[in-house]
Write a protein that holds these residues in place. Structure first.
Motif, PDB file in Angstrom:
ATOM      1  N   GLY A 129       0.795  -1.227   0.000  1.00 50.22           N
ATOM      2  CA  GLY A 129       0.000   0.000   0.000  1.00 50.22           C
ATOM      3  C   GLY A 129       0.821   1.268   0.000  1.00 50.22           C
ATOM      4  N   CYS A 130       0.232   2.323  -0.550  1.00 50.72           N
ATOM      5  CA  CYS A 130       0.850   3.653  -0.554  1.00 50.72           C
ATOM      6  C   CYS A 130      -0.217   4.669  -0.956  1.00 50.72           C
ATOM      7  CB  CYS A 130       2.017   3.728  -1.532  1.00 50.72           C
ATOM      8  SG  CYS A 130       2.812   5.356  -1.523  1.00 50.72           S
ATOM      9  N   ASN A 131      -0.088   5.882  -0.433  1.00 42.79           N
ATOM     10  CA  ASN A 131      -1.047   6.924  -0.820  1.00 42.79           C
ATOM     11  C   ASN A 131      -0.478   7.860  -1.886  1.00 42.79           C
ATOM     12  OD1 ASN A 131       0.750   8.077   0.945  1.00 42.79           O
ATOM     13  ND2 ASN A 131      -0.776   9.250   2.087  1.00 42.79           N
ATOM     14  N   MET A 132       0.578   7.411  -2.565  1.00 45.80           N
ATOM     15  CA  MET A 132       1.098   8.122  -3.738  1.00 45.80           C
ATOM     16  C   MET A 132       1.184   7.146  -4.906  1.00 45.80           C
ATOM     17  SD  MET A 132       3.950  10.925  -2.792  1.00 45.80           S
ATOM     18  CE  MET A 132       3.655  12.251  -1.631  1.00 45.80           C
ATOM     19  N   GLU A 178       5.156   2.907   1.862  1.00 48.14           N
ATOM     20  CA  GLU A 178       4.858   4.171   2.549  1.00 48.14           C
ATOM     21  C   GLU A 178       4.239   3.884   3.918  1.00 48.14           C
ATOM     22  OE1 GLU A 178       5.411   7.556   2.282  1.00 48.14           O
ATOM     23  OE2 GLU A 178       4.471   7.288   4.247  1.00 48.14           O
ATOM     24  N   PRO A 179       4.939   4.239   4.988  1.00 48.94           N
ATOM     25  CA  PRO A 179       4.426   3.950   6.336  1.00 48.94           C
ATOM     26  C   PRO A 179       3.065   4.587   6.632  1.00 48.94           C
ATOM     27  CG  PRO A 179       6.736   4.579   6.443  1.00 48.94           C
ATOM     28  CD  PRO A 179       6.309   4.786   5.027  1.00 48.94           C
ATOM     29  N   VAL A 180       2.701   5.648   5.925  1.00 48.03           N
ATOM     30  CA  VAL A 180       1.360   6.224   6.162  1.00 48.03           C
ATOM     31  C   VAL A 180       0.285   5.174   5.862  1.00 48.03           C
ATOM     32  CG1 VAL A 180      -0.292   7.987   5.382  1.00 48.03           C
ATOM     33  CG2 VAL A 180       2.106   8.596   5.773  1.00 48.03           C
ATOM     34  N   SER A 181       0.584   4.282   4.931  1.00 48.06           N
ATOM     35  CA  SER A 181      -0.414   3.266   4.586  1.00 48.06           C
ATOM     36  C   SER A 181      -0.570   2.236   5.715  1.00 48.06           C
ATOM     37  CB  SER A 181      -0.068   2.583   3.261  1.00 48.06           C
ATOM     38  OG  SER A 181       1.115   1.847   3.406  1.00 48.06           O
ATOM     39  N   TYR A 182       0.477   2.028   6.488  1.00 43.98           N
ATOM     40  CA  TYR A 182       0.338   1.118   7.648  1.00 43.98           C
ATOM     41  C   TYR A 182       0.570   1.871   8.954  1.00 43.98           C
ATOM     42  CZ  TYR A 182       5.495   0.504   6.976  1.00 43.98           C
ATOM     43  OH  TYR A 182       6.849   0.686   6.817  1.00 43.98           O
ATOM     44  N   TYR A 183       0.076   3.082   8.968  1.00 45.62           N
ATOM     45  CA  TYR A 183       0.251   3.996  10.109  1.00 45.62           C
ATOM     46  C   TYR A 183      -0.141   3.348  11.444  1.00 45.62           C
ATOM     47  CZ  TYR A 183      -0.671   8.071  13.085  1.00 45.62           C
ATOM     48  OH  TYR A 183      -0.699   8.966  14.124  1.00 45.62           O
ATOM     49  N   GLU A 184      -1.287   2.671  11.476  1.00 44.93           N
ATOM     50  CA  GLU A 184      -1.796   2.135  12.744  1.00 44.93           C
ATOM     51  C   GLU A 184      -0.881   1.021  13.276  1.00 44.93           C
ATOM     52  OE1 GLU A 184      -3.558   2.666   9.992  1.00 44.93           O
ATOM     53  OE2 GLU A 184      -4.838   4.340  10.617  1.00 44.93           O
ATOM     54  N   TYR A 185      -0.395   0.199  12.378  1.00 44.08           N
ATOM     55  CA  TYR A 185       0.547  -0.865  12.762  1.00 44.08           C
ATOM     56  C   TYR A 185       1.854  -0.234  13.252  1.00 44.08           C
ATOM     57  CZ  TYR A 185       3.246  -5.259  11.903  1.00 44.08           C
ATOM     58  OH  TYR A 185       4.029  -6.378  12.003  1.00 44.08           O
ATOM     59  N   MET A 186       2.331   0.757  12.500  1.00 42.92           N
ATOM     60  CA  MET A 186       3.573   1.451  12.893  1.00 42.92           C
ATOM     61  C   MET A 186       3.411   2.088  14.275  1.00 42.92           C
ATOM     62  SD  MET A 186       5.495   4.554  10.880  1.00 42.92           S
ATOM     63  CE  MET A 186       3.996   5.483  10.592  1.00 42.92           C
ATOM     64  N   VAL A 202      11.598   6.470  10.593  1.00 36.74           N
ATOM     65  CA  VAL A 202      10.501   6.456   9.619  1.00 36.74           C
ATOM     66  C   VAL A 202      10.975   7.063   8.303  1.00 36.74           C
ATOM     67  CG1 VAL A 202       8.120   7.184   9.177  1.00 36.74           C
ATOM     68  CG2 VAL A 202       8.891   6.839  11.544  1.00 36.74           C
ATOM     69  N   CYS A 203      10.891   6.294   7.236  1.00 30.48           N
ATOM     70  CA  CYS A 203      11.198   6.832   5.902  1.00 30.48           C
ATOM     71  C   CYS A 203       9.874   7.027   5.179  1.00 30.48           C
ATOM     72  CB  CYS A 203      12.098   5.870   5.126  1.00 30.48           C
ATOM     73  SG  CYS A 203      12.487   6.500   3.482  1.00 30.48           S
ATOM     74  N   THR A 204       9.554   8.279   4.869  1.00 27.60           N
ATOM     75  CA  THR A 204       8.215   8.573   4.374  1.00 27.60           C
ATOM     76  C   THR A 204       8.223   9.688   3.345  1.00 27.60           C
ATOM     77  OG1 THR A 204       6.029   9.395   5.060  1.00 27.60           O
ATOM     78  CG2 THR A 204       7.887  10.125   6.371  1.00 27.60           C
ATOM     79  N   ALA A 205       7.216   9.644   2.470  1.00 30.56           N
ATOM     80  CA  ALA A 205       7.006  10.767   1.552  1.00 30.56           C
ATOM     81  C   ALA A 205       6.244  11.886   2.251  1.00 30.56           C
ATOM     82  CB  ALA A 205       6.244  10.299   0.318  1.00 30.56           C
ATOM     83  N   ALA A 206       5.815  11.637   3.485  1.00 28.33           N
ATOM     84  CA  ALA A 206       5.234  12.662   4.367  1.00 28.33           C
ATOM     85  C   ALA A 206       3.964  13.297   3.824  1.00 28.33           C
ATOM     86  CB  ALA A 206       6.269  13.735   4.707  1.00 28.33           C
TER      87      ALA A 206
END
Ligand code: SF4
Ligand code: SF4
Length: 383
Positions: A129-132, A178-186, A202-206
């Protein structure tokens, strides 16, 4: 954890199956090299779904998500753009939970993070998953897929941290996709990491909203933000996203005083002009500060940009000169080695205090971040 609702994997898949979503493959056991031996991880039945915290309920079982700036409205049964969150009966669940598709031991420098526990090993994880939608994504097989369709490990936060602690790893890296996609797990892993003596990187596109980011900043010890370009045009053409929330996120991380490094991929003809590099460096200096390390990454043809050539070395070298001239103190070159830009230089005595070949540390002449030659402290996290 409090305020978490979970339903069984079977129940969840049966229910979203009613809406014709293409979720077919169950996780399968796969092996991974873990240090020098085989994986300590094996498939079991701990996979669950977790209720998203940042959303609100709307009439008729619809919801609106507030994790990222897309603010998606989902009807009952719909799965979102980031491919990990589904409205199930008016409750928003993330199904990238306890099921990483990547678990790997990496040098921390690979993130890239050069001023954060240098020379240590980290446990890198990712889910699908990813939001980009970056056209050059190197991990597109995972980032552009629904987690349930990938081959995953079954891995609770507790199991993951126990394994990392047993291997004496110093940090967990949330990266690859993208960690935002697994934010809750992270969030769950990172909330418990410190009690095991493990830090969070955290390595992220922010591309994330301020409230969830501020919450993450409470447990994150370091960020690498990939700043993909310096104008909306690049984000439109290449990433299918918006730049303004990313710039805001960088400012928030600084305000929250979490260690930050910025990575910037230089893509020939799209963002490689000296003017664009200068503009980006000026923004980084003014908003993140001159001590914020900037990693200039060489582009290699990948995914939907196979027709674009790799970045010429002289373009990267020139970009580094521009960044140093702009007043940034720590400017690195990635994906080109050997290169002077692989090393960390002391700003006082100018000696190379950490010599690298690519991401491999060859010689570390620092002690708790202090230059061994003149005693000057490097910015970053060292203990
Ligand atoms: S995190 Fe996913 S569901 Fe939430 S707003 Fe972003 S894309 Fe939509
Ligand atoms: S943000 Fe990262 S993971 Fe997502 S598509 Fe872009 S490069 Fe791939």
């Amino acid at each position: 954890m409090n305020n978490i609702k979970s339903c069984s994997r079977r129940q969840f898949i049966e229910n979203i199956g009613q809406f014709g979503l293409a979720i077919s493959a169950m996780p399968a056991m796969i092996d991974v090299l873990f240090g020098s031996g085989r994986s300590v991880f094996a498939q079991d039945d701990t996979g669950k779904f977790i209720e998203v915290k940042h959303y609100k309920k709307l009439p008729d079982n619809a919801i609106q998500c507030f994790v990222c700036p897309l603010d998606c409205i989902l009807l009952d049964g719909q799965t979102c753009f980031c491919r990990t969150r589904t409205n199930h009966g008016g409750i928003l669940y993330n199904h990238a939970y306890n099921n990483p598709c990547i678990i790997n031991v990496d040098p921390i420098e690979k993130l890239p993070l050069y001023h954060f526990l240098p020379s240590t090993k980290s446990l890198g994880i990712a889910t699908g998953g990813c939001n980009m939608r970056c056209l050059y994504c190197q991990n597109w097989q995972e980032s552009q897929e629904i987690p349930d369709k990938l081959k995953n490990f079954s891995m609770t936060a507790e199991k993951l941290l126990d394994s990392a602690a047993k291997k004496e790893l110093k940090s967990i890296c949330y990266s690859y996709t993208e960690p935002v996609s697994y934010y809750e797990y992270m969030m769950e892993i990172s909330a418990h990491a410190h009690s095991k003596g493990i830090k969070n990187a955290v390595c992220t596109a922010a591309f994330i909203k301020k409230d969830p980011l501020k919450e993450l900043c409470k447990t994150a010890d370091a960020f690498t933000v990939t700043l993909k370009g310096i104008d909306q045009e690049f984000y439109d053409k290449i990433c299918g996203s918006k730049i303004a929330p990313v710039l805001d996120a960088i400012k928030t991380i600084k305000e929250e005083k979490v260690w930050l490094e910025i990575a910037h991929l230089i893509v020939p003809t799209y963002n490689d002009s000296p003017e664009k590099t200068k503009e980006l460096c000026k923004w980084v200096k003014e908003n993140a500060g001159e001590d914020t390390p900037l990693h200039l990454l060489r582009f290699f043809p990948e995914y939907k940009m196979k027709d674009v050539p790799q970045t010429p070395v002289n373009v990267i070298t020139k970009a580094r000169e521009i960044a140093l001239d702009a007043g940034l103190k720590y400017v690195y070159v990635s994906n080109v080695s050997p290169h002077d830009g692989n090393n960390t230089y002391c700003q006082n005595c100018k000696k190379p205090v950490i010599k690298r070949l690519g991401v491999a540390v060859l010689e570390n002449s620092t002690d708790k971040g202090k230059c061994k030659f003149c005693g000057t402290q490097l910015p970053g996290v060292y203990v």
